[in-house]
Design a protein around this motif. Structure first.
Motif, PDB file in Angstrom:
ATOM      1  N   ALA A  96      33.210  19.186  22.205  1.00  0.00           N
ATOM      2  CA  ALA A  96      32.719  19.901  21.260  1.00  0.00           C
ATOM      3  C   ALA A  96      33.659  20.370  20.237  1.00  0.00           C
ATOM      4  O   ALA A  96      33.506  20.908  19.233  1.00  0.00           O
ATOM      5  CB  ALA A  96      31.993  21.399  21.522  1.00  0.00           C
ATOM      6  N   THR A  97      35.078  20.085  20.200  1.00  0.00           N
ATOM      7  CA  THR A  97      35.974  20.392  19.425  1.00  0.00           C
ATOM      8  C   THR A  97      36.758  19.139  18.835  1.00  0.00           C
ATOM      9  O   THR A  97      36.436  17.901  19.410  1.00  0.00           O
ATOM     10  CB  THR A  97      37.245  21.176  19.958  1.00  0.00           C
ATOM     11  OG1 THR A  97      37.704  20.401  21.127  1.00  0.00           O
ATOM     12  CG2 THR A  97      36.298  22.293  20.691  1.00  0.00           C
ATOM     13  N   PRO A  98      37.445  19.320  17.836  1.00  0.00           N
ATOM     14  CA  PRO A  98      38.199  18.137  17.141  1.00  0.00           C
ATOM     15  C   PRO A  98      39.297  17.482  18.202  1.00  0.00           C
ATOM     16  O   PRO A  98      40.036  16.604  17.911  1.00  0.00           O
ATOM     17  CB  PRO A  98      38.741  18.517  16.061  1.00  0.00           C
ATOM     18  CG  PRO A  98      38.244  19.807  15.776  1.00  0.00           C
ATOM     19  CD  PRO A  98      37.573  20.134  16.841  1.00  0.00           C
ATOM     20  N   HIS A  99      39.686  18.167  19.313  1.00  0.00           N
ATOM     21  CA  HIS A  99      40.854  17.774  20.248  1.00  0.00           C
ATOM     22  C   HIS A  99      40.515  16.371  20.457  1.00  0.00           C
ATOM     23  O   HIS A  99      41.710  15.733  20.550  1.00  0.00           O
ATOM     24  CB  HIS A  99      40.557  18.560  21.400  1.00  0.00           C
ATOM     25  CG  HIS A  99      41.679  18.510  22.291  1.00  0.00           C
ATOM     26  ND1 HIS A  99      42.934  19.054  22.270  1.00  0.00           N
ATOM     27  CD2 HIS A  99      41.662  17.946  23.511  1.00  0.00           C
ATOM     28  CE1 HIS A  99      43.793  18.601  23.096  1.00  0.00           C
ATOM     29  NE2 HIS A  99      42.950  17.991  24.095  1.00  0.00           N
TER      30      HIS A  99
END
Length: 164
Positions: A96-99
Motif C-alpha cells: 500500500a506504500t511507495p516502498h
C-alpha cells in the motif's frame, strides 16, 4: 558456443552455449524477504544449473535480508573474481506504500551497475509483482520458474562473453 562465418558477407556470429559448463562458476545472491516464495526460485535455478552440467562445487549461494541488499552482495561476488556469472533472486510484492517502487527501481539499477562496472553477467531474477498470486505463478506454477530462467540466462551470457 556456436561460431560461424557467413562466407558471402564475412559476418561472424557468436551465440552462447548451454552445454560444456563443468567449469562454470556461478554465484547466487538471494533475498530472504518473502522467502517462502523465493526458495522456489532458488530450487529452479539450481535445477537449471545442475541439469546443464554446472558442478555443485562451483555454485555459491549467499542469502541476505532482502532485495535492497542484493546489489551490494552482487558487487562483492563480482569483485571476488571467483565467478563467471551471478544470478540474483528475490521477490518484491507491491503493498500500500511507495516502498515497492523504490526497492524495485534501486535494486534493478544497482544490479545493472554491478554488471557494467565489473564486466560480469548479473542476471536480475528479482520478481516484482502486484500480489502474492502473481509471485506464486512466476515461482514455479503456470508462468514457469523465473529462477530456472535466470540461471539459463547466466549460463548463456557467461558463454557468449567468453566467446567475445
Amino acid at each position: 558456443m556456436t561460431t560461424f562465418t557467413d562466407q558471402k558477407n564475412a559476418i561472424t556470429h557468436l551465440d552462447g552455449a548451454l552445454y560444456d559448463n563443468a567449469n562454470l562458476r556461478i554465484g547466487i545472491a538471494v533475498g530472504r524477504f518473502n522467502g517462502f516464495l523465493v526458495e522456489s526460485l532458488v530450487e529452479g535455478a539450481l535445477d537449471a544449473l545442475l541439469r546443464h552440467g554446472v558442478q555443485g562445487k562451483n555454485i555459491t549461494i549467499v542469502r541476505v535480508p532482502g532485495a535492497f541488499e542484493l546489489p551490494l552482495t552482487a558487487k562483492r561476488l563480482a569483485t571476488s573474481g571467483k565467478f563467471d556469472a551471478i544470478v540474483v533472486l528475490g521477490a518484491i510484492i507491491r503493498g500500500a506504500t511507495p516502498h515497492f517502487d523504490i526497492v524495485a527501481s534501486e535494486s534493478a539499477k544497482g544490479l545493472s551497475k554491478v554488471a557494467l562496472d565489473h564486466d560480469i553477467p548479473v542476471i536480475n531474477g528479482i520478481l516484482t509483482t502486484e500480489n502474492i498470486e502473481q509471485t506464486i505463478e512466476r515461482a514455479g506454477t503456470k508462468a514457469g520458474n523465473k529462477g530456472f530462467e535466470a540461471a539459463m540466462t547466466a549460463i548463456e551470457m557467461a558463454s557468449v562473453l567468453k566467446a567475445i
